[in-house]
Design a protein around this motif. Structure first.
Motif, PDB file in Angstrom:
ATOM      1  N   SER A  44     -25.528  -2.325  16.273  1.00 25.91           N
ATOM      2  CA  SER A  44     -25.847  -0.812  15.778  1.00 25.91           C
ATOM      3  C   SER A  44     -24.640  -0.480  15.185  1.00 25.91           C
ATOM      4  O   SER A  44     -23.723  -0.987  15.110  1.00 25.91           O
ATOM      5  N   ARG A  45     -24.779   0.760  14.489  1.00 23.13           N
ATOM      6  CA  ARG A  45     -23.796   1.709  13.834  1.00 23.13           C
ATOM      7  C   ARG A  45     -23.961   3.245  13.967  1.00 23.13           C
ATOM      8  O   ARG A  45     -25.036   3.559  14.001  1.00 23.13           O
ATOM      9  N   ASP A  46     -22.817   3.643  13.706  1.00 20.02           N
ATOM     10  CA  ASP A  46     -22.576   5.220  13.770  1.00 20.02           C
ATOM     11  C   ASP A  46     -21.927   5.740  12.514  1.00 20.02           C
ATOM     12  O   ASP A  46     -20.842   5.433  12.123  1.00 20.02           O
ATOM     13  N   ASN A  47     -22.961   6.023  11.597  1.00 19.71           N
ATOM     14  CA  ASN A  47     -22.512   6.238  10.114  1.00 19.71           C
ATOM     15  C   ASN A  47     -21.668   7.579  10.029  1.00 19.71           C
ATOM     16  O   ASN A  47     -20.762   7.611   9.268  1.00 19.71           O
ATOM     17  N   ALA A  48     -21.905   8.622  11.236  1.00 17.70           N
ATOM     18  CA  ALA A  48     -21.097   9.561  11.292  1.00 17.70           C
ATOM     19  C   ALA A  48     -19.423   9.258  11.600  1.00 17.70           C
ATOM     20  O   ALA A  48     -18.587   9.979  11.123  1.00 17.70           O
ATOM     21  N   GLU A  49     -19.470   8.307  12.202  1.00 16.83           N
ATOM     22  CA  GLU A  49     -18.009   7.936  12.721  1.00 16.83           C
ATOM     23  C   GLU A  49     -17.619   6.701  12.288  1.00 16.83           C
ATOM     24  O   GLU A  49     -16.305   6.127  12.314  1.00 16.83           O
ATOM     25  N   ASN A  50     -18.282   6.042  11.381  1.00 15.52           N
ATOM     26  CA  ASN A  50     -17.785   4.755  10.401  1.00 15.52           C
ATOM     27  C   ASN A  50     -17.242   3.791  11.511  1.00 15.52           C
ATOM     28  O   ASN A  50     -16.467   2.958  11.571  1.00 15.52           O
ATOM     29  N   ILE A  51     -18.525   3.255  12.622  1.00 17.44           N
ATOM     30  CA  ILE A  51     -18.241   2.400  13.388  1.00 17.44           C
ATOM     31  C   ILE A  51     -19.536   1.497  13.559  1.00 17.44           C
ATOM     32  O   ILE A  51     -20.458   1.962  13.501  1.00 17.44           O
ATOM     33  N   LEU A  52     -19.162   0.174  13.801  1.00 19.80           N
ATOM     34  CA  LEU A  52     -20.280  -0.869  13.939  1.00 19.80           C
ATOM     35  C   LEU A  52     -20.032  -1.386  15.149  1.00 19.80           C
ATOM     36  O   LEU A  52     -19.050  -1.510  15.636  1.00 19.80           O
ATOM     37  N   TYR A  53     -20.973  -1.588  15.886  1.00 23.41           N
ATOM     38  CA  TYR A  53     -20.841  -2.118  17.178  1.00 23.41           C
ATOM     39  C   TYR A  53     -21.694  -3.342  17.370  1.00 23.41           C
ATOM     40  O   TYR A  53     -23.018  -3.442  16.725  1.00 23.41           O
ATOM     41  N   LEU A  54     -21.338  -4.290  18.447  1.00 25.08           N
ATOM     42  CA  LEU A  54     -22.304  -5.131  18.758  1.00 25.08           C
ATOM     43  C   LEU A  54     -22.184  -5.116  20.396  1.00 25.08           C
ATOM     44  O   LEU A  54     -21.202  -5.369  21.166  1.00 25.08           O
ATOM     45  N   GLN A  55     -23.410  -4.710  21.033  1.00 23.50           N
ATOM     46  CA  GLN A  55     -23.481  -4.936  22.477  1.00 23.50           C
ATOM     47  C   GLN A  55     -23.968  -6.262  22.645  1.00 23.50           C
ATOM     48  O   GLN A  55     -25.143  -6.724  22.237  1.00 23.50           O
ATOM     49  N   MET A  56     -23.372  -6.876  23.717  1.00 21.20           N
ATOM     50  CA  MET A  56     -23.575  -8.165  24.324  1.00 21.20           C
ATOM     51  C   MET A  56     -23.635  -8.199  25.624  1.00 21.20           C
ATOM     52  O   MET A  56     -22.964  -8.062  26.488  1.00 21.20           O
TER      53      MET A  56
END
Length: 114
Positions: free
Chosen positions: A71-83
């Motif tokens: 997932s990603r948060d374009n407002a915060e410029n963060i990419l995530y990977l939930q594992m």
């Protein structure tokens, strides 16, 4: 300059969960697709998951489907990977990547072991 900084890697027991983060800076994050890759000792780096710029499309390595979520948060410029439901074979250094710009982060170590 363009920078990707991963975090969230840790030692976790089999069956456990982790969330990796990749903080991006120096470019228009919301304009680019992003991906997570991993490299285990003695193995080639492999694509784990990818997501397009607007989060309308994603894709996964077969062995992580149903367990990992990108997932990603374009407002915060963060990419995530939930594992979730981690397995010993998920042990690797995990990297975030901008395919269009061919830029890698420095990686974060995930170790799954009892």
């Amino acid at each position: 300059q363009v920078q990707l900084v991963e975090s969230g890697g840790d030692l976790v027991q089999p069956g456990g969960s982790l969330r990796l983060s990749c903080v991006a800076s120096g470019f228009n994050f919301s304009a680019y697709g992003m991906s997570w890759h991993r490299q285990a000792p003695g193995k080639e780096r492999e694509l784990v998951a990818s997501i397009n710029a607007m989060s309308t499309t994603d894709g996964y390595l077969d062995s992580v489907k149903g367990r990992f979520t990108i997932s990603r948060d374009n407002a915060e410029n963060i990419l995530y990977l939930q594992m979730n439901r981690l397995k010993p074979e998920d042990t690797a250094v995990y990297y975030c990547y901008i395919p269009y710009l061919n830029i890698w982060g420095q990686g974060t170590q995930v170790t799954v072991s009892s």
